[in-house]
Design a protein around this motif. Structure first.
Motif, short mmCIF file in Angstrom:
data_model
loop_
_atom_site.label_atom_id
_atom_site.label_comp_id
_atom_site.label_asym_id
_atom_site.label_seq_id
_atom_site.Cartn_x
_atom_site.Cartn_y
_atom_site.Cartn_z
N GLU A 3 49.01 18.24 25.32
CA GLU A 3 48.37 18.33 24.02
C GLU A 3 48.62 19.71 23.42
O GLU A 3 48.74 20.70 24.14
CB GLU A 3 46.86 18.09 24.17
CG GLU A 3 46.48 16.72 24.69
CD GLU A 3 46.64 15.65 23.64
OE1 GLU A 3 46.76 16.00 22.45
OE2 GLU A 3 46.64 14.47 24.02
N LEU A 4 48.69 19.77 22.11
CA LEU A 4 48.99 21.04 21.45
C LEU A 4 47.98 22.12 21.82
O LEU A 4 48.36 23.27 22.03
CB LEU A 4 49.02 20.85 19.93
CG LEU A 4 50.24 20.12 19.37
CD1 LEU A 4 50.09 19.94 17.86
CD2 LEU A 4 51.52 20.87 19.68
N HIS A 5 46.71 21.76 21.92
CA HIS A 5 45.70 22.78 22.23
C HIS A 5 45.91 23.38 23.61
O HIS A 5 45.48 24.50 23.87
CB HIS A 5 44.29 22.20 22.09
CG HIS A 5 43.93 21.19 23.13
ND1 HIS A 5 43.49 21.54 24.39
CD2 HIS A 5 43.94 19.83 23.10
CE1 HIS A 5 43.24 20.45 25.09
NE2 HIS A 5 43.50 19.41 24.33
N GLU A 6 46.59 22.64 24.49
CA GLU A 6 46.81 23.12 25.85
C GLU A 6 47.89 24.20 25.93
O GLU A 6 48.01 24.90 26.94
CB GLU A 6 47.18 21.95 26.76
CG GLU A 6 46.07 20.94 26.94
CD GLU A 6 46.47 19.73 27.76
OE1 GLU A 6 45.56 19.02 28.21
OE2 GLU A 6 47.68 19.51 27.95
N THR A 7 48.68 24.36 24.87
CA THR A 7 49.70 25.40 24.86
C THR A 7 49.13 26.77 24.49
O THR A 7 49.82 27.78 24.60
CB THR A 7 50.81 25.06 23.85
OG1 THR A 7 50.30 25.12 22.53
CG2 THR A 7 51.38 23.67 24.12
N LYS A 12 39.82 25.46 24.59
CA LYS A 12 39.70 24.51 23.50
C LYS A 12 38.35 24.61 22.80
O LYS A 12 38.27 24.47 21.58
CB LYS A 12 39.93 23.07 23.98
CG LYS A 12 39.90 22.04 22.86
CD LYS A 12 40.18 20.64 23.35
CE LYS A 12 40.21 19.66 22.17
NZ LYS A 12 38.94 19.61 21.43
N THR A 13 37.28 24.84 23.56
CA THR A 13 35.97 24.95 22.92
C THR A 13 35.94 26.12 21.93
O THR A 13 35.31 26.01 20.87
CB THR A 13 34.87 25.14 23.98
OG1 THR A 13 35.21 26.23 24.84
CG2 THR A 13 34.68 23.88 24.81
N ALA A 14 36.60 27.21 22.27
CA ALA A 14 36.66 28.35 21.36
C ALA A 14 37.57 28.04 20.17
O ALA A 14 37.26 28.42 19.03
CB ALA A 14 37.14 29.59 22.09
N GLN A 15 38.68 27.35 20.42
CA GLN A 15 39.55 26.92 19.32
C GLN A 15 38.77 26.07 18.32
O GLN A 15 38.87 26.26 17.11
CB GLN A 15 40.73 26.12 19.87
CG GLN A 15 41.68 26.86 20.79
CD GLN A 15 42.72 25.92 21.37
OE1 GLN A 15 43.15 24.96 20.74
NE2 GLN A 15 43.15 26.19 22.60
#
Length: 201
Positions: A3-7, A12-15
């Motif tokens: 997933e894009l957020h994993e890069t 993710k919670t902060a994103q």
């Protein structure tokens, strides 16, 4: 498939807190915003970059009922009620004399102050860099677990006369700050896709 957020390094919670779930608030709860929260927000965002470390942003925190009424008188009609009801309001402006601080803030360039002193191009430089700092400030508000309601619907010249007559600061954005209230959000507006924005050459 990744997933894009994993890069990204940031969790993710902060994103989500800073970007995906964050929204421009139009109503606010009664919970106050403390001086400690304001200090923590500034302590975080002060490290974000500006050209030549000029840091032209100036922040006026509007707390008192008297000052709030003075400010609201210069807001567009659609922004008056929410500005009155927000726990805290910040007027974000720029200092056209930011260069006076360059000897201490950009000390490795002895002539930094002279690049801007008495020069009209300092206004454009201050506007651009303070606008960058406005974005950082909004992210700092979100990092504090608060919602920001930035607005540009106001009479900037009147606000400058009302609050900045002695300093000469120039108003850019007014931001309502606090915990979101009921029906705080408009529906999420669409965003441009990657291919519409990013080009590789």
């Amino acid at each position: 498939m990744t997933e894009l957020h994993e890069t990204l390094v940031l969790e993710k919670t902060a994103q989500d807190l800073l970007f995906r779930d964050a929204r421009t608030a139009n109503t606010f709860a009664d919970e106050p915003v403390s001086e400690e929260q304001v200090a923590a927000i500034y302590d975080l965002v002060k490290y974000a970059p500006t050209s030549m470390n000029m840091q032209p942003l100036r922040v006026l925190i509007v707390r008192s009922a008297e000052a709030r009424e003075r400010l609201v008188g210069h807001m567009a009609d659609g922004n008056k009620a929410k500005t009155l009801s927000a726990p805290l309001v910040a007027v974000l402006a720029y200092d056209p004399e930011f260069h006076e601080h360059l000897p201490t803030q950009f000390p490795h360039f002895a002539g930094a102050q002279d690049v801007f002193k008495g020069q009209d191009h300092r206004f454009g430089a201050a506007t651009l860099n303070a606008s960058l700092q406005v974005g950082y400030f909004i992210l700092g508000v979100r990092a504090a677990g608060l919602a920001a309601g930035p607005m540009t619907g106001f009479d900037a010249e009147a606000i400058d006369k009302e609050f900045f007559a002695e300093t000469g600061y120039k108003t850019l954005v007014v931001v309502n700050i606090g915990k979101p209230g009921e029906d705080a959000w408009f529906p999420r507006s669409p965003r441009l896709e990657l291919g519409q924005v990013v080009k590789t050459v």
